[in-house]
Design a protein around this motif. Structure first.
Motif, PDB file in Angstrom:
ATOM      1  N   MET A  76       0.823  -1.206   0.000  1.00  0.00           N
ATOM      2  CA  MET A  76       0.000   0.000   0.000  1.00  0.00           C
ATOM      3  C   MET A  76       0.864   1.265   0.000  1.00  0.00           C
ATOM      4  O   MET A  76       1.810   1.367   0.790  1.00  0.00           O
ATOM      5  N   LYS A  77       0.542   2.217  -0.854  1.00  0.00           N
ATOM      6  CA  LYS A  77       1.273   3.484  -0.896  1.00  0.00           C
ATOM      7  C   LYS A  77       0.799   4.442   0.183  1.00  0.00           C
ATOM      8  O   LYS A  77       1.584   5.224   0.713  1.00  0.00           O
ATOM      9  N   ASN A  78      -0.474   4.350   0.524  1.00  0.00           N
ATOM     10  CA  ASN A  78      -1.056   5.204   1.566  1.00  0.00           C
ATOM     11  C   ASN A  78      -0.711   4.637   2.938  1.00  0.00           C
ATOM     12  O   ASN A  78      -1.101   3.505   3.269  1.00  0.00           O
ATOM     13  N   ARG A  79      -0.001   5.391   3.763  1.00  0.00           N
ATOM     14  CA  ARG A  79       0.446   4.900   5.070  1.00  0.00           C
ATOM     15  C   ARG A  79      -0.718   4.578   5.999  1.00  0.00           C
ATOM     16  O   ARG A  79      -0.680   3.603   6.746  1.00  0.00           O
ATOM     17  N   LYS A  80      -1.753   5.424   5.956  1.00  0.00           N
ATOM     18  CA  LYS A  80      -2.916   5.179   6.810  1.00  0.00           C
ATOM     19  C   LYS A  80      -3.617   3.886   6.417  1.00  0.00           C
ATOM     20  O   LYS A  80      -4.030   3.099   7.274  1.00  0.00           O
ATOM     21  N   LEU A  81      -3.739   3.670   5.114  1.00  0.00           N
ATOM     22  CA  LEU A  81      -4.368   2.446   4.630  1.00  0.00           C
ATOM     23  C   LEU A  81      -3.508   1.232   4.964  1.00  0.00           C
ATOM     24  O   LEU A  81      -4.035   0.162   5.310  1.00  0.00           O
ATOM     25  N   LYS A  82      -2.198   1.394   4.872  1.00  0.00           N
ATOM     26  CA  LYS A  82      -1.276   0.312   5.235  1.00  0.00           C
ATOM     27  C   LYS A  82      -1.475  -0.083   6.707  1.00  0.00           C
ATOM     28  O   LYS A  82      -1.610  -1.268   7.035  1.00  0.00           O
ATOM     29  N   GLY A  83      -1.522   0.921   7.584  1.00  0.00           N
ATOM     30  CA  GLY A  83      -1.725   0.647   8.999  1.00  0.00           C
ATOM     31  C   GLY A  83      -3.082   0.021   9.275  1.00  0.00           C
ATOM     32  O   GLY A  83      -3.206  -0.882  10.125  1.00  0.00           O
ATOM     33  N   TYR A  84      -4.102   0.484   8.560  1.00  0.00           N
ATOM     34  CA  TYR A  84      -5.454  -0.058   8.737  1.00  0.00           C
ATOM     35  C   TYR A  84      -5.499  -1.528   8.344  1.00  0.00           C
ATOM     36  O   TYR A  84      -6.069  -2.363   9.060  1.00  0.00           O
ATOM     37  N   TYR A  85      -4.897  -1.877   7.213  1.00  0.00           N
ATOM     38  CA  TYR A  85      -4.885  -3.275   6.765  1.00  0.00           C
ATOM     39  C   TYR A  85      -4.122  -4.168   7.736  1.00  0.00           C
ATOM     40  O   TYR A  85      -4.507  -5.325   7.970  1.00  0.00           O
TER      41      TYR A  85
END
Length: 487
Positions: A253-262
């Motif tokens: 994931m390029k989006n850090r927030k999305l990476k953390g959420y996943y």
């Protein structure tokens, strides 16, 4: 002119008020004459018409409605006894097909029937035909049994592949699918946590202690939690599949927030898999992450994943740490080659070999299930527990059906991997597809000890992921063209 515009605008409001008043009076009249139930039906009817119009105009919404309903339908069956969950899903699936067809016939529609013409549709259609021709199986003692069982075995696969091929052809839609899936996974784990820390509700207690669920879910070492899935095995394997897909997708994931959420979603799903007490579900992360080690082209991810797998294997296989925890003991027993349940499975398969050579096309769809006694199936074979998705396919569809089924599953995995590594250029999309393929491989292996591939909601999610792998070049092309337009 201002006065005339005022009259026109307010005329529309007056017409709306008159229609609303007329409908209200009609509901009151019907309720007094035919009862409140008919009045309620008439009152809801306009909203149903508006909903249908909206779903026809927005096929993506109808697709997600089907997906969400599939996730909850088996759990709802414990609470709603009026209609069978399978029939309810069939009605919604037929409705979704109709919405897609009506929308696709429109001149300005984005849906095109030709988008469903791909190799996975061909494979699902071949499997569909094989299951359809089972109605002519001379060992099939009931058409009702065939109609009941053919949906999960052959129909849903074809329908979901076609719908997914037509609708999830854009990256934003793929992102929405992952987001909806992640929310549903969180809800499933939260329900299991509620069962663990608060307790079971009345419907769940009835299923456990009056309908026989306690035999496999209330054991000497503790309780196996099942959320709103059919059982703990389905929950553990399905939520383990989610854990693998979201953990591996997070790496790309390029989006850090999305990476953390996943990563958070994956951790919650992994915990849900543990409290399900399903040993077979361990195959999903072990096989999924092992495959990722071999097919990933990123050395740091390969090393990290290999260390995770190796340390987990050594911990469970060669140590006794954590034996005070019932779920760790349960997981550790999965690595015991002398485990009693494993021996029983092997013995049952040996017994089947002595009979199944007489039935190359199987004993008939739904003839191996416990409830198949109603349909007078084979008196010997139908009484032998399958305890495995592949054994069930072998029993019902014969060695011919089993070989065809395994070929289709392996072809999907092989071609999906080929597409991911030789066709896709976008790293984020490639990572998502690889994550799905690794999760699928894990479920393939888990299905040796669990009847999971044909279980809702996991089966529908698997079919969607399979299709995404095959249509991903279209999504990749869209991403490359969008990048070209912005430069």
């Amino acid at each position: 002119m201002g006065f005339i515009n005022y009259i026109i605008d307010n005329t529309n409001k007056v017409i709306l008020y008159i229609i609303t008043l007329a409908l209200s009076l009609m509901v009151v009249y019907i309720s007094t004459r035919m009862g409140y139930k008919m009045g309620l039906v008439f009152a809801v009817l306009p909203f149903l018409v508006l909903a249908v119009i909206h779903l026809v105009r927005n096929p993506l919404h109808s697709f997600f409605l089907l997906f969400v309903f599939n996730y909850f339908v088996m759990g709802l069956s414990r609470y709603i006894k009026i209609i069978s969950p399978g029939i309810a899903l069939d009605i919604l699936m037929i409705g979704t097909i109709a919405f897609f067809v009506i929308n696709a016939l429109g001149k300005e529609s984005e849906l095109r029937f030709k988008d469903a013409l791909n190799s996975i549709t061909l494979l699902s259609f071949i499997w569909f035909l094989y299951c359809m021709f089972q109605i002519f199986n001379p060992n099939m003692s009931s058409v009702v049994a065939w109609m009941t069982g053919v949906r999960n075995l052959g129909v849903y696969f074809l329908v979901v592949v076609v719908l997914t091929s037509m609708i999830l052809r854009k990256f934003k839609r793929l992102e929405k699918f992952l987001m909806v899936w992640s929310i549903l996974s969180i809800l499933a784990v939260l329900k299991a946590l509620y069962q663990k820390f608060v307790g079971f509700d009345t419907a769940e207690l009835r299923w456990l202690y009056l309908e026989g669920g306690s035999v496999t879910h209330v054991l000497y070492y503790g309780i196996r939690y099942f959320s709103f899935f059919t059982d703990a095995a389905n929950f553990g394997t399905g939520i383990g599949f989610s854990s693998v897909v979201f953990s591996l997708s997070a790496l790309f994931m390029k989006n850090r927030k999305l990476k953390g959420y996943y990563i958070l979603v994956s951790a919650l799903c992994f915990y849900g898999m543990i409290i399900s007490g399903t040993r077979g579900s361990l195959a999903v992360p072990f096989v999924g992450y092992t495959l990722f080690v071999f097919i990933s082209k990123k050395p740091k991810y390969m090393l990290l994943t290999f260390m995770l797998i190796a340390s987990s294997f050594i911990f469970l296989k060669y140590t006794h740490y954590g034996n005070g925890n019932t779920y760790i003991r349960r997981m550790r027993s999965a690595f015991n080659k002398d485990d009693a349940s494993l021996r029983v499975r092997i013995d049952n398969q040996k017994r089947l070999r002595t009979y199944m050579w007489q039935y190359p096309f199987g004993i008939g769809i739904a003839m191996s299930r416990p409830n198949a006694t109603t349909y007078e199936p084979n008196p010997v074979i139908s009484k032998i527990p399958s305890d495995s998705w592949y054994v069930r396919v072998w029993m019902e569809l014969g060695i011919v059906g089993l070989l065809l089924h395994i070929f289709i599953l392996l072809f999907i995995l092989a071609k999906g991997s080929y597409i991911a590594f030789f066709k896709l250029k976008d790293e984020q999309l490639k990572g998502i597809v690889v994550a799905m393929l690794c999760g699928l491989a894990g479920v393939y292996i888990a299905a040796y000890s669990l009847e999971i591939i044909g279980q809702l909601p996991t089966s529908i999610i698997m079919f969607i992921c399979m299709t995404i792998a095959f249509i991903s070049p279209v999504i990749d092309k869209e991403l490359r063209e969008s990048k070209t337009d912005t430069t």
